[in-house]
Design an enzyme around this catalytic site. Sequence first.
Site, PDB file in Angstrom:
ATOM      1  N   TRP A 101       0.847  -1.215   0.000  1.00 23.92           N
ATOM      2  CA  TRP A 101       0.000   0.000   0.000  1.00 23.92           C
ATOM      3  C   TRP A 101       0.869   1.246   0.000  1.00 23.92           C
ATOM      4  O   TRP A 101       0.592   2.212  -0.716  1.00 23.92           O
ATOM      5  CB  TRP A 101      -0.969  -0.005   1.178  1.00 23.92           C
ATOM      6  CG  TRP A 101      -1.809  -1.255   1.231  1.00 23.92           C
ATOM      7  CD1 TRP A 101      -1.907  -2.134   2.260  1.00 23.92           C
ATOM      8  CD2 TRP A 101      -2.663  -1.766   0.190  1.00 23.92           C
ATOM      9  NE1 TRP A 101      -2.773  -3.159   1.928  1.00 23.92           N
ATOM     10  CE2 TRP A 101      -3.239  -2.952   0.674  1.00 23.92           C
ATOM     11  CE3 TRP A 101      -2.997  -1.331  -1.095  1.00 23.92           C
ATOM     12  CZ2 TRP A 101      -4.132  -3.720  -0.080  1.00 23.92           C
ATOM     13  CZ3 TRP A 101      -3.878  -2.086  -1.847  1.00 23.92           C
ATOM     14  CH2 TRP A 101      -4.436  -3.264  -1.337  1.00 23.92           C
ATOM     15  N   ASP A 171      -1.691   6.571   6.215  1.00 22.20           N
ATOM     16  CA  ASP A 171      -2.698   5.592   5.828  1.00 22.20           C
ATOM     17  C   ASP A 171      -2.934   4.719   7.067  1.00 22.20           C
ATOM     18  O   ASP A 171      -2.089   3.898   7.422  1.00 22.20           O
ATOM     19  CB  ASP A 171      -2.184   4.763   4.644  1.00 22.20           C
ATOM     20  CG  ASP A 171      -3.180   3.685   4.198  1.00 22.20           C
ATOM     21  OD1 ASP A 171      -4.198   3.478   4.888  1.00 22.20           O
ATOM     22  OD2 ASP A 171      -2.922   3.067   3.147  1.00 22.20           O
ATOM     23  N   LYS A 195     -11.723  -2.342   7.402  1.00 20.87           N
ATOM     24  CA  LYS A 195     -10.821  -3.127   8.231  1.00 20.87           C
ATOM     25  C   LYS A 195     -11.283  -3.062   9.690  1.00 20.87           C
ATOM     26  O   LYS A 195     -11.560  -4.082  10.294  1.00 20.87           O
ATOM     27  CB  LYS A 195      -9.371  -2.630   8.116  1.00 20.87           C
ATOM     28  CG  LYS A 195      -8.852  -2.388   6.696  1.00 20.87           C
ATOM     29  CD  LYS A 195      -8.865  -3.611   5.823  1.00 20.87           C
ATOM     30  CE  LYS A 195      -8.592  -3.384   4.359  1.00 20.87           C
ATOM     31  NZ  LYS A 195      -7.314  -2.852   3.969  1.00 20.87           N
TER      32      LYS A 195
HETATM   33  C1  LIG Z   1      -6.897  -2.384   2.574  1.00 21.26           C
HETATM   34  C2  LIG Z   1      -5.890  -1.314   2.541  1.00 21.26           C
HETATM   35  C3  LIG Z   1      -5.819  -0.407   1.468  1.00 21.26           C
HETATM   36  C4  LIG Z   1      -6.705  -0.524   0.240  1.00 21.26           C
HETATM   37  O1  LIG Z   1      -8.005  -0.148   0.546  1.00 21.26           O
HETATM   38  P1  LIG Z   1      -9.137  -0.060  -0.594  1.00 21.26           P
HETATM   39  O2  LIG Z   1     -10.313   0.487   0.188  1.00 21.26           O
HETATM   40  O3  LIG Z   1      -9.348  -1.413  -1.137  1.00 21.26           O
HETATM   41  O4  LIG Z   1      -8.672   0.909  -1.626  1.00 21.26           O
HETATM   42  C5  LIG Z   1      -4.880   0.596   1.546  1.00 21.26           C
HETATM   43  N1  LIG Z   1      -4.067   0.726   2.604  1.00 21.26           N
HETATM   44  C6  LIG Z   1      -4.099  -0.124   3.634  1.00 21.26           C
HETATM   45  C7  LIG Z   1      -3.171   0.060   4.786  1.00 21.26           C
HETATM   46  C8  LIG Z   1      -5.010  -1.168   3.645  1.00 21.26           C
HETATM   47  O5  LIG Z   1      -5.053  -2.030   4.681  1.00 21.26           O
END
Ligand SMILES: *Cc1c(COP(=O)(O)O)cnc(C)c1O
Length: 362
Positions: A101, A171, A195
């Site tokens: 990511w 993030d 998540k």
């Molecule tokens: C799951 C995840 C993403 C991607 O998320 P989407 O909603 O599918 O775009 C990005 N960063 C992290 C840390 C993640 O766990």
Amino acid sequence: MKKVYNFSAGPAVLPEEVLKKAASELTAYGDTGQSVMEMSHRSKEYEGIHNECISLLKEVMGVPENYKVLFIQGGAHMQFEMLPLNLKKNGKADFVVTGQWAGKAHSEAGNYLEANMVASSKDKTFSYIPKLDSTTFTKDADYFHICQNNTIFGTRFAELPDTGNIPLISDMSSCILSEPVEISKFGVIYACAQKNMGPSGVTVVIIREDLIHDLSDVTPHVPTMLRYKTYADNNSLYNTPPTYSIYMCKLVLEWIKANGGLSAMKTHNEKKASILYDAIDTSKMFSNPVAKEDRSLMNVTFVTGNEELDKKFITEAKTSGFVNLGGHRSVGGMRASIYNSMPISGVEALVNFMKKFEEENS
Ligand SMILES: *Cc1c(COP(=O)(O)O)cnc(C)c1O
């Protein structure tokens, strides 16, 4: 109905109380006679849910006055684009690449500005968080980006980089609401909901107000829907937001508040993580590849060292009611995601299953 322990990395387990509450309100919310799914997003009832979700998030996370909470679609992925498009001034940004990511945030930003990789842990399959030397940071960067918890590789930043006046962007998709956060250290925090916050469909952006610009001079061609200002000026109701996802996030936030808030979540999460890491560390069969000080509280990766045995473990675990334990498709092995809603009993049951599997297969 058969109940399983769900270790999915995302979309992930939700608190049972929340699902039951949502079920009880599914066909008629309060005395409205309508499902939340059927309501106009301009109705007084929906606006109540929307604003309550924002104020609960502010309360639970301790969001200071000078930050806005935005609801945006397009997942965390769209933030990889919106950040450079909206924050670009000098046309440079710094990135720590600690996994897939973080790597995407870096490479996508590279389409719009000079994206500088200050450090990476790719050399050891992202099994650690690199030590950072602030003298290597770009002095006039528009922002400094980290992925605070690396969902796929099971690492996390235990300590934040000191970026001085450069806005730190995090993030927090897989760690938001898992422990208290000092929001004022960040320029922008973003997290997709699926998540640790709710179902998929909404991404929460917590942004310091001075970073919400009119984009007229630097990036005049940024589409309306990709401007933070569009969301900030319209309380995230410029167009139809993902109303049901926001409603579900509200229920999750109520659940967190009723269960002691983020410090209680932290205690609960540390306890689960230590039960699982201890079991892995004392096992002769299982091991965790991550540097100890960088281990994630949310996503625990482990392997047997034998791919066939990993597969057997995942299959037998599933039969025994422990589902979604396969590692990310890019790395294999096992991964147990133990977000807020995973009870301690789920982790204890998994550990017992691992012990039994080890006895039977060694
Ligand atoms: C799951 C995840 C993403 C991607 O998320 P989407 O909603 O599918 O775009 C990005 N960063 C992290 C840390 C993640 O766990």
